[in-house]
Write a protein that holds these residues in place. Structure first.
Motif, short mmCIF file in Angstrom:
data_model
loop_
_atom_site.label_atom_id
_atom_site.label_comp_id
_atom_site.label_asym_id
_atom_site.label_seq_id
_atom_site.Cartn_x
_atom_site.Cartn_y
_atom_site.Cartn_z
N ALA A 93 1.22 14.35 3.18
CA ALA A 93 1.79 13.98 1.89
C ALA A 93 1.01 14.67 0.78
O ALA A 93 -0.22 14.77 0.85
N THR B 279 6.07 15.50 -4.64
CA THR B 279 6.80 15.22 -3.39
C THR B 279 6.63 16.36 -2.40
O THR B 279 6.96 16.22 -1.25
N ASP C 177 11.95 4.20 5.88
CA ASP C 177 12.07 3.94 4.43
C ASP C 177 13.14 4.86 3.88
O ASP C 177 12.87 6.00 3.45
N SER D 97 12.81 6.45 0.38
CA SER D 97 11.93 7.63 0.20
C SER D 97 12.69 8.91 0.48
O SER D 97 12.38 9.98 -0.07
N GLU E 116 15.15 9.53 -2.54
CA GLU E 116 14.42 10.09 -3.70
C GLU E 116 14.27 11.60 -3.55
O GLU E 116 14.45 12.36 -4.51
N ALA F 291 8.63 12.25 3.80
CA ALA F 291 9.19 10.91 3.56
C ALA F 291 8.46 9.91 4.46
O ALA F 291 7.64 10.30 5.28
N ARG F 292 8.77 8.62 4.27
CA ARG F 292 8.13 7.57 5.06
C ARG F 292 9.10 7.07 6.12
O ARG F 292 10.28 6.79 5.82
#
Ligand code: KE4
Length: 429
Positions: free
Chosen positions: A156, A162, A186, A189, A192, A182-183
């Motif tokens: 990350a 991002t 999730d 995420s 987004e 991303a997670r």
């Protein structure tokens, strides 16, 4: 209790001529400490080390040995092929035969290209997705592992950025900027990232059941959400089934979970213990691949007959005996329930994640649903557990961030032996 004299001597000798004494880092026991055992042979569910000690094997070479080690039909097929030569660099009918079996068994694919590892399969799948969409960015998930290609060795980025950042020296910022993090589990995420980079995202690549953070199944609706986002934004969904392929079902996670990917990658089981990876998709995507299309990908030993015959014999055994998946699920459930009961009676905080014949134990009272919750586990506890089981002749994955891989050769006596060793260790905690 086991001793490790010869393994220790072999490790010392290995370190003189091989970096860290191993050809893949996880084998060096850095995560769990201590000296790795050196294996001399394996048969069925058992490993035999250089000190002539037997272990019940729960990694199955990190997945490939689903039938058990030295499975007679596989060995016989390799021996027969070896007498005819091991690699030609020229097409053989064997490649067509195993490709046809894969295409028939795996949903949503028309063609498959064989390579030599899961890394190569995932690296090539991303290049194909970029070539097919004309876009450059990919989304991956923190904690998912897709091999050691530069595009995947990304962590990350700092703060609100991002973009990913390299998580290994030698990976360039230029590469990292095209990998978005991303997670796992999730969906927001991921939404987004599409909000910020919509038309630049070629693909999402994901382990449909994560096995590199321990075993983490997808939350209800998570994969369906990824499918919808890809359809909405014209991105491809890549299922990295290097672990789950031919393990969760003959048709892998797509069959087991009922989600359609655009590109699927394979490794491990598909080679039956020899170096094979593969990536597959529907014809309109695969036609972009050289020599038909402009997306280049190649390999001297890709599809070599020795590896093909090991993979083909393994896949045929799975295809001819679908009950193996029931047996594997039942044995894994038996181990799960036995461990759960012992841990509950001990009063230790724990989570056991399982899907099919993939399982992992985490010493934490929080549900393990992503990398951060997996990392929150009490890993010193795990390391003591690992060595206690090793000393009692049970070989578990040497890291809290790995999944167990059960094999069909495991007996219920082996499971009972494992649970007895586990109970003995718990008495010392
Ligand atoms: P290989 O290049 O190691 O064949 O495959 C890379 C890979 C790709 N995708 C997934 C989901 C994987 O799990 C892997 C490799 N898995 C690791 C075990 N977590 C291999 C063990 C090792 O690195 O020695």
């Amino acid at each position: 209790m086991n001793t490790y004299q010869r393994s220790s001597a072999l490790f010392a000798a290995a370190k003189k001529v091989i970096p860290g004494g191993v050809n893949s880092p996880v084998r060096a026991f850095k995560s769990v400490g201590g000296t790795p055992i050196f294996v001399e042979k394996a048969q069925g569910a058992y490993l035999f080390d250089a000190d002539h000690q037997r272990y019940i094997d729960y990694i199955a070479s990190w997945g490939p040995m689903i039938l058990g080690h030295a499975h007679a039909p596989v060995i016989e097929a390799i021996q027969a092929q070896a007498e005819k030569g091991t690699s030609y660099g020229i097409p053989t009918a064997l490649e067509t035969e195993i490709a046809a079996l894969v295409v028939q068994a795996v949903p949503n694919i028309d063609k498959v290209r064989f390579v030599n590892s899961g890394t190569e399969a995932c690296m090539s799948a991303v290049r194909l997705a970029r070539g097919y969409t004309g876009r450059e960015k990919i989304i991956k998930f923190a904690g998912c592992y897709h091999g050691h290609s530069d595009a995947f060795l990304i962590q990350a980025g700092s703060g609100a950025v991002t973009f990913g950042a390299p998580n290994s020296p030698g990976v360039t910022q230029g590469t990292a900027k095209d990998t978005l993090l991303a997670r796992y589990n999730d969906l927001a995420s991921v939404e987004e990232l599409f909000h910020q980079h919509a038309d630049a995202i070629a693909a999402i690549i994901i382990e449909p059941v994560a096995g590199n953070m321990g075993c983490i199944p997808p939350a209800e609706g998570f994969l369906e959400g990824l499918r919808a986002l890809c359809d909405q934004h014209g991105a491809l969904l890549i299922f990295d089934e290097v672990m789950t392929g031919f393990r969760l079902a003959l048709g892998g996670a797509q069959e087991r979970l009922g989600i359609a990917a655009d590109i699927v990658t394979f490794g491990k089981v598909i080679g039956g213990g020899l170096p094979v990876g593969a990536f597959a998709a529907r014809a309109e995507i695969m036609k972009e691949l050289a020599p038909e299309g402009p997306v280049y990908q190649a390999g001297t030993l890709s599809g070599n007959p020795l590896a093909m015959v090991a993979g083909l014999t393994t896949l045929k055994a799975l295809q001819d005996d679908p009950e193996i998946y029931v047996r594997l699920d039942e044995k894994t459930a038996h181990l799960h329930h036995g461990m759960h009961a012992l841990l509950e009676s001990k009063g230790l905080p724990f989570q056991i994640n399982r899907l099919g014949s993939m399982l992992s134990l985490h010493f934490t009272d929080q549900p393990v649903t992503d990398f951060d919750s997996a990392a929150a586990g009490n890993n010193p506890h795990f390391n003591r557990y690992f060595h206690a089981m090793l000393d009692r002749g049970v070989y578990l994955p040497p890291s809290a961030f790995e999944s167990y891989f059960l094999n069909d050769a495991l007996s219920y006596n082996d499971l009972a032996f494992t649970l007895e060793a586990f109970e003995e260790w718990l008495k010392t905690v």
